[in-house]
Design an enzyme around this catalytic site. Structure first.
Site, PDB file in Angstrom:
ATOM      1  CG  HIS A   1      12.430  -1.425  -3.019  1.00  0.00           C
ATOM      2  ND1 HIS A   1      11.216  -1.459  -3.296  1.00  0.00           N
ATOM      3  CD2 HIS A   1      13.331  -1.201  -4.147  1.00  0.00           C
ATOM      4  CE1 HIS A   1      11.304  -1.267  -4.664  1.00  0.00           C
ATOM      5  NE2 HIS A   1      12.492  -1.171  -5.073  1.00  0.00           N
TER       6      HIS A   1
ATOM      7  NE  ARG B   1      -3.661   0.355   0.749  1.00  0.00           N
ATOM      8  CZ  ARG B   1      -4.764   0.895  -0.119  1.00  0.00           C
ATOM      9  NH1 ARG B   1      -4.816   0.235  -1.126  1.00  0.00           N
ATOM     10  NH2 ARG B   1      -5.357   2.214   0.322  1.00  0.00           N
TER      11      ARG B   1
END
Ligand code: GRF
Length: 205
Positions: free
Chosen positions: A104, A86
């Site tokens: 990430h 999100r």
């Protein structure tokens, strides 16, 4: 403030598992998807878990306000995004500033966003990897805490490369979260300093 962690997930939860297996105090797991496999792991571990379906909220701000309240009930010292798919509002990011981390699957600032492994293969980079960073309103930006580099091998496909990066993720995320809980991270002019100069990189060859 408690010393605990609230983890936000949307899926598999392998980074969540790595944090728990490293002995870190994960107090609660919140998912925006009821079918996230990581929820089963949390339940099996006896960790509090909750589902907050973003589709039940009319606006992003309303979802983020409810999510923030659910997190704040634990007064966590760290809020970790572990595959939480999100985009967060600036208000949410400000509410948890300084204790909000993300992992990430690329060596940022290369390849922010999705499909990082396919893009790394297409670009022909020889080194790829993963980054743990503080979350700022801009997606996949924010001060870098630690990075892991892995080689890109000639016969790699997306799945092989992703698996190699994921192993590196599981090494660096617990390390970064532990540093945060220990109060060892300082942000200076957009750069992270670890206060005893522990290595902020891993080469996983
Ligand atoms: C990881 O590759 C992470 O870097 C990215 O989403 C994936 C989540 O995997 N943000 P998992 O749910 O932790 O297994």
């Amino acid at each position: 403030m408690s010393a605990g962690i609230v983890a936000l997930i949307s899926g598999r939860g392998s980074n969540l598992r790595a944090l728990v297996e490293a002995g870190l105090p994960v107090r609660a797991v919140i998912s925006n998807r009821a079918d996230a496999a990581g929820l089963e792991f949390a339940r099996a571990q006896g960790i509090d878990s909750a589902v907050l379906e973003h589709r039940s909220y009319a606006a992003r701000e309303a979802f983020d306000a409810a999510l923030g309240d659910a997190i704040q009930a634990y007064s966590p010292a760290a809020v970790v995004l572990a595959g939480f798919m999100r985009i967060l509002t600036p208000g949410f990011v400000a509410r948890f500033a300084g204790r909000l981390l993300n992992i990430h699957p690329s060596l940022l600032p290369a390849f922010p966003g999705l499909d990082t492994h396919a893009r790394a293969l297409a670009a022909g980079v020889k080194v790829h990897g993963a980054t743990v960073h503080f979350v700022t309103p801009e997606l996949d930006h924010g001060p870098i805490v630690i990075q892991a580099g892995v080689p890109v091998l000639p016969d790699d496909d997306e799945a092989r490369l992703a698996a190699r990066v994921l192993r590196a993720e599981h090494r660096i995320y617990p390390r970064a979260v532990r540093w945060l809980l220990e109060g060892r991270l300082t942000i200076d002019n957009g750069k992270v300093i670890v206060n005893d100069s522990a290595a902020q990189y891993v080469f996983d060859i």
